[in-house]
Design a protein around this motif. Structure first.
Motif, PDB file in Angstrom:
ATOM      1  N   GLU A   1       0.842  -1.193   0.000  1.00  0.00           N
ATOM      2  CA  GLU A   1       0.000   0.000   0.000  1.00  0.00           C
ATOM      3  C   GLU A   1       0.880   1.247   0.000  1.00  0.00           C
ATOM      4  O   GLU A   1       0.648   2.202  -0.731  1.00  0.00           O
ATOM      5  N   LYS A   2       1.928   1.223   0.839  1.00  0.00           N
ATOM      6  CA  LYS A   2       2.817   2.379   0.918  1.00  0.00           C
ATOM      7  C   LYS A   2       3.582   2.534  -0.395  1.00  0.00           C
ATOM      8  O   LYS A   2       3.782   3.647  -0.876  1.00  0.00           O
ATOM      9  N   SER A   3       3.978   1.415  -0.978  1.00  0.00           N
ATOM     10  CA  SER A   3       4.688   1.451  -2.248  1.00  0.00           C
ATOM     11  C   SER A   3       3.868   2.203  -3.296  1.00  0.00           C
ATOM     12  O   SER A   3       4.354   3.124  -3.955  1.00  0.00           O
ATOM     13  N   LEU A   4       2.594   1.828  -3.421  1.00  0.00           N
ATOM     14  CA  LEU A   4       1.723   2.461  -4.417  1.00  0.00           C
ATOM     15  C   LEU A   4       1.454   3.924  -4.071  1.00  0.00           C
ATOM     16  O   LEU A   4       1.510   4.805  -4.925  1.00  0.00           O
TER      17      LEU A   4
ATOM     18  N   SER B   1       4.021  -9.384  -5.908  1.00  0.00           N
ATOM     19  CA  SER B   1       3.662  -9.489  -7.321  1.00  0.00           C
ATOM     20  C   SER B   1       2.371  -8.765  -7.695  1.00  0.00           C
ATOM     21  O   SER B   1       2.347  -8.032  -8.685  1.00  0.00           O
ATOM     22  N   PRO B   2       1.278  -8.935  -6.937  1.00  0.00           N
ATOM     23  CA  PRO B   2       0.026  -8.301  -7.364  1.00  0.00           C
ATOM     24  C   PRO B   2       0.100  -6.776  -7.392  1.00  0.00           C
ATOM     25  O   PRO B   2      -0.670  -6.128  -8.092  1.00  0.00           O
ATOM     26  N   ASN B   3       1.025  -6.191  -6.636  1.00  0.00           N
ATOM     27  CA  ASN B   3       1.104  -4.732  -6.567  1.00  0.00           C
ATOM     28  C   ASN B   3       1.698  -4.120  -7.830  1.00  0.00           C
ATOM     29  O   ASN B   3       1.562  -2.922  -8.076  1.00  0.00           O
TER      30      ASN B   3
ATOM     31  N   PRO C   1      -1.139  -2.324 -10.405  1.00  0.00           N
ATOM     32  CA  PRO C   1      -1.588  -0.954 -10.080  1.00  0.00           C
ATOM     33  C   PRO C   1      -0.468   0.076 -10.165  1.00  0.00           C
ATOM     34  O   PRO C   1      -0.713   1.213 -10.578  1.00  0.00           O
ATOM     35  N   VAL C   2       0.755  -0.305  -9.818  1.00  0.00           N
ATOM     36  CA  VAL C   2       1.865   0.650  -9.863  1.00  0.00           C
ATOM     37  C   VAL C   2       2.129   1.081 -11.300  1.00  0.00           C
ATOM     38  O   VAL C   2       2.159   2.270 -11.616  1.00  0.00           O
ATOM     39  N   VAL C   3       2.294   0.104 -12.224  1.00  0.00           N
ATOM     40  CA  VAL C   3       2.644   0.499 -13.594  1.00  0.00           C
ATOM     41  C   VAL C   3       1.470   1.207 -14.266  1.00  0.00           C
ATOM     42  O   VAL C   3       1.673   2.098 -15.090  1.00  0.00           O
TER      43      VAL C   3
ATOM     44  N   THR D   1       3.367 -10.156 -11.548  1.00  0.00           N
ATOM     45  CA  THR D   1       2.673 -11.411 -11.856  1.00  0.00           C
ATOM     46  C   THR D   1       3.060 -11.856 -13.267  1.00  0.00           C
ATOM     47  O   THR D   1       3.460 -11.043 -14.095  1.00  0.00           O
ATOM     48  N   ASP D   2       2.913 -13.171 -13.537  1.00  0.00           N
ATOM     49  CA  ASP D   2       3.354 -13.708 -14.822  1.00  0.00           C
ATOM     50  C   ASP D   2       2.543 -13.171 -15.999  1.00  0.00           C
ATOM     51  O   ASP D   2       3.001 -13.207 -17.137  1.00  0.00           O
TER      52      ASP D   2
END
Lengths: 321, 370
Positions: B93-96, B119-121, B124-126, B143-144
């Motif tokens: 969450e903080k990363s995003l 991986s799931p984050n 949303p980041v990109v 994620t793959d």
């Protein structure tokens, strides 16, 4: 002749019985558990944790909580290594001065902790947790995230020199335990801890300077955290900003499992010793009997709950919060 | 079917329909601003701000990543501190949130290097970066099903490291040192971590060629020195002299293993590790470790920032590059006693200066998914 099988006695000895039962259980599954060499291994794992747990025992007996141990242990361990290296890198070359200095630093951080809690009236939970973060942060700042190696063979004799099969650090931890027991039972300060934990208003009305007792308690805890840091460096030969990790869970679990009540006034350092041994025996025993790793965390949690159920006198309290 | 259940199902279906409608309305409202400009990749930002988003400063690994990022910004003639550190402390969450704040602050005129923490984050980041018109390169976690070429030029590249082969190589070195027979224990990372799984798989692959070596047990030591000592001590009780070799998932665990053995007076146990940290390389030189693996985080930290930066300035166009330039493996260097001194001189004593425009030189081929 006084009756031995009273309810009080049963509760007092319950943690010890749990410890014996665990030893019997693990030995039954893998007999090599019950060997002097394995007990030495358990003792090495338990020695630093015991020091942290003794420190926090005083605080819990007062009915407060101290969560600063991870940060304080990391900071004092890192400072200890730096100071030792600055003083020539060996005990003989004057490095021994680092030991009293670091113990004083530990006591001073504890005092700051107590001061923030008592004078600024911040709950001990929050004050100590925050100070713990400050300690970890300071350790990161000092090391830049790197490992500080310290490998003086004289100092490492704490780990490598054995008497009757047990390393020297186990005897040092034993001596500190006796010191803690002396403070708890033979000094005024020790009795005041129980007075404050048993009923703060009453203690205050009886003339106990509760604020001073609290600050002294936190300072004493910091002193024991610093001993833990020194033993941890002796055990690993290095310090880093994560040296104190896991001590929070390990020490508070041990204290509670050993029968020290979180609401204060009950238990003492012998309970803590038994508690630390229970947790160390569980950790060691689960690997020794070959329990799959995905079950270990769950089993540890279950055993802790069972140990607490057996070892606390829940009839003595009206409610638990 | 009882009426109760029937009513319940109907109610849930209506709820879901309402939810979908509401979501669609919300997404539509969000899309409106993009319909009037913005959104599409703006090529050529003249002087993009540069940020690195990563976990913490309490490890040699991330420090090394950041030092590479700083070396890169210095190569542009900027001061070290012009590289902005966005530290997520292990929180996605903080990363995003930090990345969104940085995008807002720079108005999208920025280049970001990032490990999305899990991986799931990464998605949303990109997507946040693309929507702001900024540029991002990622490492380790995604994620793959997320690929840079499916997003846009704003998602420049992804680099990760395949640990299976190098861990297999260290295992072979270990088994040779054990004389091809005996018992080995593996002390692993946090059980669910991808590198921990790959490093154990590497060991298992090597075992197939050594029928006389038995894997006595593999247990997680959580990448941690203290856990490593305690686990090794317990292994000694359980297996005793049957242990004739130790395979560690990283250097920190190996430090703990060496201390646990030292407490017992065991000096010459063959041990291999992973990560190539300076202390471990020294142990390899002293003969206390047989091998470790270096992943060159300094280069990784610099080149990830460089890729995002030069894509932002328009120096190259990501969509014109082949796929192996957009998803690739980072370098791995095996360090053994034979080459430890050379390695130390080359990588540790003096940090080599890299050409930060040679984006793919040391890389290791396109990422393969299983």
């Amino acid at each position: 002749m006084p009756r031995i099988l009273t309810r009080e006695n049963a509760i007092r000895w319950a943690p010890f019985m749990v410890l014996l039962a665990l030893i019997v259980l693990f030995t039954a599954i893998n007999p090599s558990f019950l060997s002097q060499r394995n007990f030495a291994r358990i003792a090495i794992a338990a020695a630093p944790a015991l020091m942290v747990a003794i420190g926090v025992t005083f605080i819990i007996v007062m009915g407060s909580i101290d969560l600063s141990m991870e940060g304080v242990v990391s900071l004092t361990a890192v400072l200890f290594c730096f100071l030792m290296l600055a003083l020539g890198g060996t005990l003989a070359s004057g490095g021994w001065i680092a030991i009293p200095v670091i113990l004083a630093v530990g006591a001073a951080t504890g005092l700051v902790n107590g001061f923030i809690h008592v004078k600024l009236k911040i709950p001990s939970f929050m004050a100590s947790l925050a100070l713990g973060f400050v300690g970890t942060g300071a350790a990161i700042l000092l090391t830049g995230g790197d490992i500080v190696k310290f490998d003086d063979p004289t100092f490492r004799a704490l780990l490598t020199w054995r008497i009757l099969g047990f390393p020297l650090m186990v005897y040092v931890a034993g001596l500190c335990l006796v010191l803690a027991w002396f403070i708890q039972s033979q000094t005024r300060l020790g009795r005041y801890f129980y007075a404050v934990g048993g009923g703060e208003e009453l203690a205050h009305a009886s003339g106990v300077r509760v604020q001073h007792v609290r600050m002294a308690g936190f300072s004493l805890a910091g002193f024991f955290y610093a001993i833990a840091a020194i033993l941890q460096v002796a055990k690993l030969g290095q310090a880093e900003s994560v040296t104190g990790s896991n001590f929070m869970f390990m020490s508070i679990t041990s204290v509670v499992v050993g029968g020290v009540a979180l609401w204060g006034g009950i238990g003492g350092v012998w309970n803590t010793l038994v508690g630390v041994l229970i947790v160390a025996v569980i950790n060691n025993g689960m690997v020794v009997i070959g329990l799959p790793d995905f079950l270990q965390a769950a089993v540890l949690g279950l055993l802790v709950i069972i140990a607490v159920i057996l070892s606390t006198d829940r009839r003595a309290v009206a409610f638990v919060k | 079917m009882s009426t109760f259940i029937k009513d319940f199902i109907e109610r849930e279906i209506v709820n879901r329909r309402n939810f979908l409608l509401a979501t669609a309305a919300g997404m539509g409202a969000m899309a409106v601003p993009f319909a009037f400009g913005g959104g599409a990749a703006r090529a050529a930002i003249s002087d993009p701000a540069i940020a690195w988003s990563y976990r913490d400063r309490a490890s040699a690994y991330w420090n090394s990543i950041v030092s590479g990022g700083e070396a890169f910004v210095e190569s542009l003639g900027k001061p070290k501190d012009s590289l902005v550190s966005l530290i997520n402390e292990g929180s996605s969450e903080k990363s995003l949130a930090d990345i969104k704040a940085f995008l807002a602050k720079t108005g999208g005129k920025c280049a970001i290097a990032c490990d999305a923490n899990d991986s799931p984050n990464a998605r949303p980041v990109v997507e946040a970066v693309r929507d702001a018109g900024a540029y991002i390169s990622t490492i380790w976690n995604k994620t793959d099903d997320l690929h840079p070429w499916d997003i846009s030029d704003n998602y420049v590249s992804h680099m990760t490291w395949s640990d299976e082969k190098p861990a297999e190589q260290t295992a072979r070195i270990l088994f040779d040192a054990m004389g091809g027979k005996g018992g080995v224990v593996h002390l692993g990372g946090i059980a669910a971590n991808n590198p921990a799984i790959e490093r154990l798989n590497g060991l298992k692959n090597a075992l197939k060629d050594f029928p006389d070596i038995e894997l006595l047990d593999a247990q997680p030591a959580d990448w941690d020195t203290t856990k490593g000592t305690e686990l090794m001590a317990s292994f000694l009780t359980r297996f005793g002299d049957k242990i004739t070799g130790v395979h560690c998932a990283n250097d920190n665990i190996a430090y703990g293993v060496i201390e646990a053995l030292r407490a017992e007076g065991i000096e010459n146990m063959p041990i291999v590790a992973y990560d190539g940290n300076p202390e471990a390389v020294k142990l390899v030189m002293d003969g206390k470790l047989l091998a470790t693996v270096f992943t060159n985080p300094h280069w990784g930290g610099g080149i990830t920032a460089a890729l995002a930066y030069y894509a932002a300035t328009g120096a190259f166009k990501p969509s014109e590059e082949p796929k192996e330039h957009r998803e690739f493996y980072g370098p791995t260097v095996l360090v053994t006693k034979k080459d430890a001194a050379d390695f130390k001189a080359k990588y540790l004593d003096a940090v080599p200066s890299y050409n930060w425009k040679d984006f793919w030189g040391p890389s290791n081929g396109q990422i393969k998914y299983k």
